[in-house]
Scaffold this motif. Structure first.
Motif, mmCIF file in Angstrom:
data_model
loop_
_atom_site.group_PDB
_atom_site.id
_atom_site.type_symbol
_atom_site.label_atom_id
_atom_site.label_comp_id
_atom_site.label_asym_id
_atom_site.label_seq_id
_atom_site.Cartn_x
_atom_site.Cartn_y
_atom_site.Cartn_z
ATOM 1 N N ARG A 126 0.829 -1.212 0.000
ATOM 2 C CA ARG A 126 0.000 0.000 0.000
ATOM 3 C C ARG A 126 0.860 1.257 0.000
ATOM 4 N NH1 ARG A 126 -4.600 -1.917 4.452
ATOM 5 N NH2 ARG A 126 -5.723 -3.351 3.037
ATOM 6 N N ALA A 127 1.969 1.222 0.741
ATOM 7 C CA ALA A 127 2.859 2.377 0.773
ATOM 8 C C ALA A 127 3.497 2.619 -0.594
ATOM 9 C CB ALA A 127 3.938 2.173 1.836
ATOM 10 N N LEU A 128 3.910 1.543 -1.259
ATOM 11 C CA LEU A 128 4.493 1.689 -2.593
ATOM 12 C C LEU A 128 3.452 2.208 -3.570
ATOM 13 C CD1 LEU A 128 6.808 1.366 -4.587
ATOM 14 C CD2 LEU A 128 6.164 -1.039 -4.867
ATOM 15 N N ALA A 129 2.228 1.685 -3.487
ATOM 16 C CA ALA A 129 1.160 2.173 -4.369
ATOM 17 C C ALA A 129 0.923 3.663 -4.144
ATOM 18 C CB ALA A 129 -0.122 1.381 -4.119
ATOM 19 N N GLY A 130 0.970 4.100 -2.876
ATOM 20 C CA GLY A 130 0.797 5.515 -2.583
ATOM 21 C C GLY A 130 1.926 6.355 -3.140
ATOM 22 N N THR A 159 4.243 -14.283 0.547
ATOM 23 C CA THR A 159 4.569 -12.859 0.564
ATOM 24 C C THR A 159 4.467 -12.250 -0.829
ATOM 25 O OG1 THR A 159 6.004 -13.066 2.490
ATOM 26 C CG2 THR A 159 6.393 -11.187 1.054
ATOM 27 N N LEU A 160 5.022 -12.935 -1.816
ATOM 28 C CA LEU A 160 4.981 -12.420 -3.185
ATOM 29 C C LEU A 160 3.543 -12.260 -3.662
ATOM 30 C CD1 LEU A 160 6.422 -11.595 -5.791
ATOM 31 C CD2 LEU A 160 6.532 -14.019 -6.411
ATOM 32 N N SER A 161 2.720 -13.271 -3.434
ATOM 33 C CA SER A 161 1.317 -13.222 -3.855
ATOM 34 C C SER A 161 0.559 -12.121 -3.126
ATOM 35 C CB SER A 161 0.659 -14.580 -3.604
ATOM 36 O OG SER A 161 -0.722 -14.537 -3.935
ATOM 37 N N THR A 162 0.770 -12.013 -1.809
ATOM 38 C CA THR A 162 0.086 -10.991 -1.022
ATOM 39 C C THR A 162 0.472 -9.595 -1.483
ATOM 40 O OG1 THR A 162 -0.006 -12.446 0.914
ATOM 41 C CG2 THR A 162 -0.245 -10.083 1.310
ATOM 42 N N PHE A 163 1.765 -9.371 -1.651
ATOM 43 C CA PHE A 163 2.266 -8.047 -2.043
ATOM 44 C C PHE A 163 1.717 -7.653 -3.415
ATOM 45 C CE2 PHE A 163 5.117 -4.899 -3.691
ATOM 46 C CZ PHE A 163 5.533 -4.172 -2.592
#
Length: 406
Positions: A126-130, A159-163
């Protein structure tokens, strides 16, 4: 030999060499187009925030301001003195302090349990998307997952799938996004990563080939296989075009080779051997190289900062001279010497490169007779100088009569 016989012979060779021609074009397509970042910054996933790049830049400028005399002395010791260089470094730290960022879920993060890693994967995505939405993200970015060895395999995939799921659901673009696959020990792992990328593209409704990854060379098994062959070359060609780079892991690789901690270094002979094999394996494939890092940081008092900057600048300069145009940075205070070494390297050779390319293009007689391959290398050098901030497009145009596109 008559023309008709030459035509017949050429047709026969076309038939005989058809498969070899196809393999050459597929396996060795040439250099990857576009910009290569000069470094990759690794940050533990729980420490990543949307404004991290800007905070690193501010930290780097503050250290530079506090120890400006020390910095001037250090760069002068490498023959890089001059207000112009320091000014370009400051401009870079203000405009683009981090070129490539890797949100780390591997060694820099550790094993914190599924609940914590799940939460950090969601929060970091979410931080990267922001940051991407607000224009504050580095131009290149991604994550380093855990390796595909049996003990961490399930966690790595989770982790990869979630991210990725969180990033895609936020509507973020995957332009510039790359996955780092660490501690690769077999070609099978690379082939499995290709399979994983394909499955994730399907489940997330991404276009085929949207996901790319880097292979991190941290084990001797990656360099020399059980049969004595350079396994890393087979890994490159097993990646189905998804591998964008080979990254050298200084400390894991050295430790696996039995090098005592005090002597583990980017400049150790075991490191040079590994990187030479990587360089040969990647040549002509479109896969780029990245050197590793130094864990001796420029922090503490002025003397410690001086020695840390001297070491880091020397390592970066050494890598550039050997054709490793990218490396890792682990602390904001390493950014000033990263850019001083890089910008200084290109500034030092820019006039000669531009003159030689201008003479080649205009067919002007000179003391150096450059061939087409060297002309391409000269053009690459000038473009790398442009991308890192060592020169500008108008300066290139004036010196060579060629714009960046040409």
């Amino acid at each position: 030999m008559m023309d008709v016989e030459i035509d017949r012979l050429a047709e026969e060779l076309d038939s005989r060499l058809h498969r070899a021609d196809e393999q050459l074009e597929r396996q060795f397509p040439g250099e990857r187009p576009g910009r290569q970042p000069v470094h990759t910054v690794y940050v533990p996933a729980d420490r990543f925030r949307a404004g991290l790049s800007q905070s690193w830049g501010a930290h780097a400028r503050a250290v530079l301001d506090e120890h400006s005399d020390v910095f001037t002395d250090v760069v002068a010791g490498f023959g890089l003195a001059g207000e112009d260089l320091v000014g370009r470094v400051r401009t870079k730290l203000a405009s683009e302090p981090i070129e490539d960022l890797r949100i780390d879920f591997e060694d820099g993060y550790g094993n914190r349990g599924d609940d914590a890693e799940d939460k950090d994967a969601v929060a970091a995505a979410r931080a990267l998307a922001g940051a991407l939405r607000d224009g504050g993200a580095p131009p290149f970015h991604g994550i380093r997952m855990k390796c595909l060895e049996a003990p961490t395999r399930r966690r790595a995939l989770r982790t990869l799938s979630t991210f990725l799921g969180e990033l895609v659901s936020a509507g973020a673009s995957l332009d510039g996004f790359v996955i780092t696959l660490p501690k690769v020990t077999s070609v099978d792992q690379v082939e499995s990563m290709v399979f994983v990328c394909g499955q994730l593209e399907q489940s997330l409704a991404l276009g085929a080939g949207a996901l790319a990854f880097e292979i991190q060379v941290e084990t001797p098994q990656s360099i020399l296989g059980p049969d004595g062959t350079a396994l890393v070359a087979r890994m490159v060609h097993a990646s189905d075009g998804r591998c964008t780079a080979l990254h050298y892991g200084t400390y894991d690789y050295s430790a696996f080779c039995g090098i005592a901690a005090e002597f583990q270094s980017m400049a150790h002979p075991v490191a040079d051997y590994a990187k030479l094999v990587m360089q040969a394996a990647a040549a002509g494939t479109g896969v780029r190289l990245s050197d590793g890092s130094t864990n001796i940081l420029p922090v503490g008092d002025a003397d410690s900062i001086r020695s840390g900057w001297q070491l880091h600048l020397g390592f970066v300069r050494r890598s550039l001279e050997r054709g490793y145009y990218q490396g890792w940075d682990l602390h904001p205070a390493q950014l000033p010497t990263r850019y001083a070494a890089t910008i200084g390297f290109y500034r030092a050779g820019l006039d000669r490169a531009e003159a030689r390319l201008r003479n080649y293009v205009t067919k002007t007689e000179s003391a150096i007779l450059d061939e087409p391959a060297t002309a391409r290398a000269l053009a690459d050098f000038i473009l790398r100088a442009l991308h890192c901030g060592a020169t500008t497009a108008p300066e290139i145009q004036a010196a060579t009569s060629l714009g960046p596109e040409a």
